[in-house]
Motif scaffolding. Structure first.
Motif, PDB file in Angstrom:
ATOM      1  N   ARG A 139     -46.869 -20.041 -34.316  1.00 42.33           N
ATOM      2  CA  ARG A 139     -47.156 -21.279 -35.057  1.00 42.33           C
ATOM      3  C   ARG A 139     -46.024 -21.643 -36.030  1.00 42.33           C
ATOM      4  O   ARG A 139     -45.948 -22.774 -36.487  1.00 42.33           O
ATOM      5  N   GLN A 177     -58.418 -22.439 -34.693  1.00 43.28           N
ATOM      6  CA  GLN A 177     -59.400 -23.230 -35.461  1.00 43.28           C
ATOM      7  C   GLN A 177     -60.794 -23.101 -34.883  1.00 43.28           C
ATOM      8  O   GLN A 177     -60.983 -23.351 -33.684  1.00 43.28           O
ATOM      9  N   GLN A 181     -61.894 -24.942 -43.157  1.00 41.36           N
ATOM     10  CA  GLN A 181     -60.862 -25.857 -43.684  1.00 41.36           C
ATOM     11  C   GLN A 181     -60.756 -25.752 -45.198  1.00 41.36           C
ATOM     12  O   GLN A 181     -59.665 -25.741 -45.766  1.00 41.36           O
ATOM     13  N   THR A 210     -57.356 -24.681 -47.059  1.00 44.86           N
ATOM     14  CA  THR A 210     -56.613 -25.642 -47.893  1.00 44.86           C
ATOM     15  C   THR A 210     -56.702 -25.299 -49.369  1.00 44.86           C
ATOM     16  O   THR A 210     -55.758 -25.511 -50.120  1.00 44.86           O
ATOM     17  N   TYR A 257     -47.678 -23.690 -47.634  1.00 47.25           N
ATOM     18  CA  TYR A 257     -46.998 -23.954 -46.348  1.00 47.25           C
ATOM     19  C   TYR A 257     -47.690 -23.176 -45.221  1.00 47.25           C
ATOM     20  O   TYR A 257     -47.973 -23.728 -44.152  1.00 47.25           O
ATOM     21  N   GLU A 308     -50.836 -24.643 -44.059  1.00 50.70           N
ATOM     22  CA  GLU A 308     -50.622 -25.888 -43.290  1.00 50.70           C
ATOM     23  C   GLU A 308     -50.259 -25.572 -41.842  1.00 50.70           C
ATOM     24  O   GLU A 308     -50.745 -26.228 -40.923  1.00 50.70           O
ATOM     25  N   THR A 309     -49.407 -24.573 -41.645  1.00 52.90           N
ATOM     26  CA  THR A 309     -49.040 -24.232 -40.256  1.00 52.90           C
ATOM     27  C   THR A 309     -50.277 -23.772 -39.492  1.00 52.90           C
ATOM     28  O   THR A 309     -50.414 -24.021 -38.303  1.00 52.90           O
ATOM     29  N   THR A 310     -51.198 -23.113 -40.189  1.00 56.65           N
ATOM     30  CA  THR A 310     -52.428 -22.661 -39.542  1.00 56.65           C
ATOM     31  C   THR A 310     -53.300 -23.868 -39.173  1.00 56.65           C
ATOM     32  O   THR A 310     -53.785 -23.971 -38.059  1.00 56.65           O
ATOM     33  N   ARG A 311     -53.457 -24.790 -40.126  1.00 52.24           N
ATOM     34  CA  ARG A 311     -54.343 -25.943 -39.884  1.00 52.24           C
ATOM     35  C   ARG A 311     -53.809 -26.860 -38.792  1.00 52.24           C
ATOM     36  O   ARG A 311     -54.573 -27.466 -38.057  1.00 52.24           O
ATOM     37  N   HIS A 312     -52.470 -26.965 -38.704  1.00 49.05           N
ATOM     38  CA  HIS A 312     -51.898 -27.916 -37.749  1.00 49.05           C
ATOM     39  C   HIS A 312     -51.540 -27.275 -36.411  1.00 49.05           C
ATOM     40  O   HIS A 312     -51.036 -27.948 -35.522  1.00 49.05           O
ATOM     41  N   PHE A 313     -51.800 -25.988 -36.291  1.00 48.55           N
ATOM     42  CA  PHE A 313     -51.436 -25.313 -35.032  1.00 48.55           C
ATOM     43  C   PHE A 313     -52.388 -25.748 -33.908  1.00 48.55           C
ATOM     44  O   PHE A 313     -53.515 -26.188 -34.147  1.00 48.55           O
ATOM     45  N   SER A 341     -55.025 -26.030 -30.876  1.00 44.97           N
ATOM     46  CA  SER A 341     -56.332 -25.417 -30.632  1.00 44.97           C
ATOM     47  C   SER A 341     -56.169 -24.358 -29.537  1.00 44.97           C
ATOM     48  O   SER A 341     -55.141 -24.329 -28.842  1.00 44.97           O
TER      49      SER A 341
END
Ligand SMILES: C[S@@+](CC[C@H](N)C(=O)[O-])C[C@H]1O[C@@H](n2cnc3c(N)ncnc32)[C@H](O)[C@@H]1O
Length: 237
Positions: A128, A157, A168, A172, A191, A194-199, A201
């Motif tokens: 990620r 996720q 979430q 966050t 940071y 964020e990489t985790t949330r936007h990685f 599915s």
């Protein structure tokens, strides 16, 4: 752009290296050990296998793999962060696997290895962070021997309606606070969350594996989907 990314992300990992193991335990509430164990249980290695552990960090997975091997079997741990590799080297020596482990500094998106070299490639919580995941997967495919496997353990996720908002909120709000509280590193852990949330599915990642050419792609999800292990095999010739 690529160079700026390398500089910034590498600097971040250089900075968090001394706290990395402790923060992993705190953020995952210790569960990352269970995810790693469950993933390792699905790896069956010949004792003379040649293994590449990408984004090896402080080396825990590299060492666990090395313990399954005997010479001439070996694991190469590759990472671009010198402080991470320094900590890994200390553990490799302490755990007496130095005869089977080689640590190398390098970029996971441009692998310094010949085609068809490895019996297994692993990447734990590394994919990620790479700006071009498709390129990294193509590189991994290239260096695997025909019929050999890629195993990728990554944050993911949850998709259950009740669990997803809690997850979430935790990432966050709580993770950066833990970063500030336990490591004085709020920005860095902002940071990382964020990489985790936007990685991708778990389904998207499986599709990316297939697009890179992997066959027999499957996955195992952990903790309602907070992490997932993906498996793929290079076409046997
Ligand atoms: C979250 S840590 C994971 C470490 C270890 N694999 C584990 O399971 O704990 C991510 C690692 O990837 C490395 N990394 C990130 N981008 C990289 C790149 N482009 N090339 C090589 N290493 C990279 C970082 O230095 C860091 O050690």
């Amino acid at each position: 752009m690529a160079n700026r990314y390398l500089h910034n992300v590498q600097g971040l990992f250089d900075t968090i290296a001394p706290n990395y193991d402790r923060m992993n335990n705190i953020i995952s509430l210790g569960t990352h050990r269970h995810w790693r164990k469950q993933t390792m249980a699905q790896i069956h290695l010949a004792s003379n296998a040649h293994v590449l552990d990408l984004c090896c960090g402080t080396g825990d997975w590299t060492i666990a793999l090395a313990k399954e091997l005997q010479a001439p079997g070996e694991v190469i741990g590759l990472d671009f962060s010198a402080p991470m590799l320094k900590l890994a080297q200390q553990k490799v020596t302490q755990q007496q696997v130095a005869d089977r482990v080689w640590l190398r500094r390098g970029n996971a998106m441009h692998l310094p290895f010949k085609d068809n070299t490895f019996d297994l490639v692993t990447i734990g919580f590394g994919l990620r962070n790479l700006p071009d995941k498709a390129q990294a997967l193509t590189e991994i495919y290239r260096v695997l021997k025909p019929g050999a496997r890629l195993v990728c353990l990554e944050t993911s996720q949850p998709d259950q309606p009740l669990i997803k908002p809690v997850w979430q909120w935790y990432f966050t709000k709580v993770v950066p606070l833990f970063g500030r509280l336990f490591a004085h590193q709020y920005q860095e852990y902002s940071y990382l969350q964020e990489t985790t949330r936007h990685f991708a599915s778990y389904q998207q990642l499986a599709t990316m594996f297939q697009q890179a050419g992997f066959q027999n792609v499957h996955f195992q999800r952990f903790n309602f989907g907070a992490a997932a292990a993906h498996f793929g095999t290079k076409e046997a010739k």
